[in-house]
Motif scaffolding. Structure first.
Motif, PDB file in Angstrom:
ATOM      1  N   TYR A 243       0.836  -1.206   0.000  1.00  0.00           N
ATOM      2  CA  TYR A 243       0.000   0.000   0.000  1.00  0.00           C
ATOM      3  C   TYR A 243       0.868   1.252   0.000  1.00  0.00           C
ATOM      4  O   TYR A 243       0.561   2.242  -0.689  1.00  0.00           O
ATOM      5  N   ALA A 244       1.964   1.238   0.766  1.00  0.00           N
ATOM      6  CA  ALA A 244       2.860   2.394   0.818  1.00  0.00           C
ATOM      7  C   ALA A 244       3.476   2.666  -0.549  1.00  0.00           C
ATOM      8  O   ALA A 244       3.639   3.826  -0.955  1.00  0.00           O
ATOM      9  N   LYS A 245       3.810   1.614  -1.280  1.00  0.00           N
ATOM     10  CA  LYS A 245       4.362   1.795  -2.626  1.00  0.00           C
ATOM     11  C   LYS A 245       3.320   2.434  -3.551  1.00  0.00           C
ATOM     12  O   LYS A 245       3.641   3.327  -4.339  1.00  0.00           O
ATOM     13  N   LYS A 246       2.089   1.962  -3.453  1.00  0.00           N
ATOM     14  CA  LYS A 246       1.026   2.550  -4.269  1.00  0.00           C
ATOM     15  C   LYS A 246       0.780   4.006  -3.875  1.00  0.00           C
ATOM     16  O   LYS A 246       0.466   4.847  -4.723  1.00  0.00           O
ATOM     17  N   LEU A 247       0.936   4.302  -2.591  1.00  0.00           N
ATOM     18  CA  LEU A 247       0.753   5.671  -2.122  1.00  0.00           C
ATOM     19  C   LEU A 247       1.815   6.593  -2.705  1.00  0.00           C
ATOM     20  O   LEU A 247       1.528   7.727  -3.127  1.00  0.00           O
ATOM     21  N   LEU A 248       3.049   6.109  -2.769  1.00  0.00           N
ATOM     22  CA  LEU A 248       4.127   6.890  -3.367  1.00  0.00           C
ATOM     23  C   LEU A 248       3.864   7.137  -4.847  1.00  0.00           C
ATOM     24  O   LEU A 248       4.082   8.235  -5.371  1.00  0.00           O
ATOM     25  N   THR A 249       3.393   6.111  -5.536  1.00  0.00           N
ATOM     26  CA  THR A 249       3.111   6.250  -6.972  1.00  0.00           C
ATOM     27  C   THR A 249       2.024   7.280  -7.220  1.00  0.00           C
ATOM     28  O   THR A 249       2.123   8.109  -8.127  1.00  0.00           O
ATOM     29  N   ALA A 250       0.976   7.236  -6.390  1.00  0.00           N
ATOM     30  CA  ALA A 250      -0.123   8.185  -6.556  1.00  0.00           C
ATOM     31  C   ALA A 250       0.317   9.609  -6.220  1.00  0.00           C
ATOM     32  O   ALA A 250      -0.098  10.566  -6.873  1.00  0.00           O
ATOM     33  N   ALA A 251       1.186   9.759  -5.216  1.00  0.00           N
ATOM     34  CA  ALA A 251       1.623  11.092  -4.810  1.00  0.00           C
ATOM     35  C   ALA A 251       2.526  11.729  -5.855  1.00  0.00           C
ATOM     36  O   ALA A 251       2.545  12.954  -6.002  1.00  0.00           O
ATOM     37  N   CYS A 252       3.259  10.926  -6.607  1.00  0.00           N
ATOM     38  CA  CYS A 252       4.155  11.471  -7.628  1.00  0.00           C
ATOM     39  C   CYS A 252       3.379  12.166  -8.741  1.00  0.00           C
ATOM     40  O   CYS A 252       3.873  13.102  -9.375  1.00  0.00           O
ATOM     41  N   LYS A 272       5.863  11.198   4.250  1.00  0.00           N
ATOM     42  CA  LYS A 272       6.748  10.374   5.084  1.00  0.00           C
ATOM     43  C   LYS A 272       6.035   9.938   6.357  1.00  0.00           C
ATOM     44  O   LYS A 272       6.184   8.792   6.803  1.00  0.00           O
ATOM     45  N   GLY A 273       5.276  10.857   6.948  1.00  0.00           N
ATOM     46  CA  GLY A 273       4.536  10.511   8.154  1.00  0.00           C
ATOM     47  C   GLY A 273       3.490   9.437   7.895  1.00  0.00           C
ATOM     48  O   GLY A 273       3.280   8.542   8.729  1.00  0.00           O
ATOM     49  N   ARG A 274       2.822   9.501   6.754  1.00  0.00           N
ATOM     50  CA  ARG A 274       1.807   8.488   6.421  1.00  0.00           C
ATOM     51  C   ARG A 274       2.456   7.123   6.199  1.00  0.00           C
ATOM     52  O   ARG A 274       1.933   6.086   6.649  1.00  0.00           O
ATOM     53  N   ILE A 275       3.588   7.113   5.526  1.00  0.00           N
ATOM     54  CA  ILE A 275       4.281   5.838   5.282  1.00  0.00           C
ATOM     55  C   ILE A 275       4.824   5.262   6.588  1.00  0.00           C
ATOM     56  O   ILE A 275       4.784   4.042   6.818  1.00  0.00           O
ATOM     57  N   LYS A 276       5.285   6.135   7.483  1.00  0.00           N
ATOM     58  CA  LYS A 276       5.772   5.671   8.782  1.00  0.00           C
ATOM     59  C   LYS A 276       4.648   5.018   9.576  1.00  0.00           C
ATOM     60  O   LYS A 276       4.859   4.013  10.269  1.00  0.00           O
ATOM     61  N   MET A 277       3.449   5.593   9.483  1.00  0.00           N
ATOM     62  CA  MET A 277       2.312   5.015  10.183  1.00  0.00           C
ATOM     63  C   MET A 277       1.981   3.630   9.642  1.00  0.00           C
ATOM     64  O   MET A 277       1.591   2.718  10.395  1.00  0.00           O
ATOM     65  N   LEU A 278       2.133   3.456   8.335  1.00  0.00           N
ATOM     66  CA  LEU A 278       1.783   2.186   7.710  1.00  0.00           C
ATOM     67  C   LEU A 278       2.676   1.036   8.164  1.00  0.00           C
ATOM     68  O   LEU A 278       2.291  -0.128   8.052  1.00  0.00           O
ATOM     69  N   THR A 279       3.862   1.348   8.659  1.00  0.00           N
ATOM     70  CA  THR A 279       4.792   0.307   9.100  1.00  0.00           C
ATOM     71  C   THR A 279       4.614  -0.039  10.566  1.00  0.00           C
ATOM     72  O   THR A 279       5.374  -0.871  11.097  1.00  0.00           O
TER      73      THR A 279
END
Length: 284
Positions: A243-252, A272-279
């Motif tokens: 999901y974090a990878k897809k989030l990065l792709t969408a944000a780009c 970065k904060g959202r991805i940190k939460m996902l982990t």
């Protein structure tokens, strides 16, 4: 006084947010902003106590102690003197009397004009941009499917998924991953579309208060994180990383930083904060 209390309420919510961050669910952290919203929506409510005042002296005296004739004579004499002075003043200086009847803007009138103009400009600009965006969506959208009353459309007007309306999700052409769809469903479940409208109204009413704008930015960020939490609920760590990878792709592919815009995800720090939460493991 009400502005000070409202500002202190925002600061208190920021403090509570820092205390409970990581200890409760992100949805609960996002809900803390409702405390500030309720206070800002009730600007004229204050805590006051009625203190009994002493009884006036003239109410304590008997009627016989103060003859009515004395007050009647004094009032008649004063009224006659005031009438004579007004007549002399208007006769001696007619130019001054004309100037007094001329309408003059006071500082209070200017301040009210500036306040109403700024607030109206914020509401009008957001309303016009929202109406134009909706007309573009309506003209190009195609219904993909509908689940539990939530309509999912495809349109060429968006580059990333967004919610616009009470129960409408708009996806870019070509489709998106199911994770992104779950994220937008989370926004609908949390009533974020209506909360975004409330942000516009409160920022318009309190445009002069920087703490209100700060609250709008941080609450918008918290709503995005809460939707992420909803999307990855029950997933394994591998699913969250995906999901974090897809989030990065969408944000780009997204460059809209407007806090009032649907689908706005913020900057690099927020991402970065959202991805940190996902982990991390979700809290109850």
């Amino acid at each position: 006084m009400n502005i000070i209390i409202s500002s202190l309420t925002i600061l208190a919510v920021l403090l509570l947010r820092a205390v409970f961050k990581g200890k409760v669910s992100r949805r609960a952290v996002s809900a803390l902003w409702l405390i500030a919203a309720v206070r800002l929506c009730l600007p004229f409510v204050s805590f006051q106590f009625d203190i009994p005042l002493p009884v006036p002296l003239n109410n304590m005296l008997p009627d016989a102690a103060v003859p009515d004739a004395i007050f009647t004579a004094d009032n008649n004499r004063s009224a006659g003197q005031d009438s004579t002075l007004r007549n002399l003043s208007s006769t001696e200086n007619p130019e001054k009397s004309g100037r007094e009847n001329t309408f003059v803007f006071s500082m209070r009138d200017i301040a009210v004009f500036i306040y109403v103009s700024a607030a109206s400009l914020i509401v009008l600009s957001c309303s016009v941009s929202g109406a134009v965006f909706y007309l573009r969506l309506r003209r190009t959208r195609k219904l993909r499917h509908s689940v539990d009353g939530i309509r999912v459309y495809e349109t060429a007007q968006v580059t990333s998924p967004c919610v616009f309306g009470a129960r409408s999700i708009y996806l870019p052409q070509g489709g998106v991953h199911a994770f992104a769809l779950r994220h937008e469903v989370g926004h609908i479940r949390h009533l974020d579309f209506f909360l975004n409208i409330l942000r516009v109204i409160l920022c318009a009413v309190y445009w002069f208060n920087p703490l209100v704008w700060l609250a709008a930015v941080i609450s918008k960020r918290d709503s995005e994180v809460a939707a992420d939490e909803y999307a990855v609920r029950g997933m394994s760590m591998a699913g969250r990383l995906d999901y974090a990878k897809k989030l990065l792709t969408a944000a780009c592919g997204q460059n809209n930083r407007n806090i009032f815009a649907p689908g706005a995800s913020g900057g690099v720090k927020e991402l970065k904060g959202r991805i940190k939460m996902l982990t991390k493991e979700n809290k109850l």
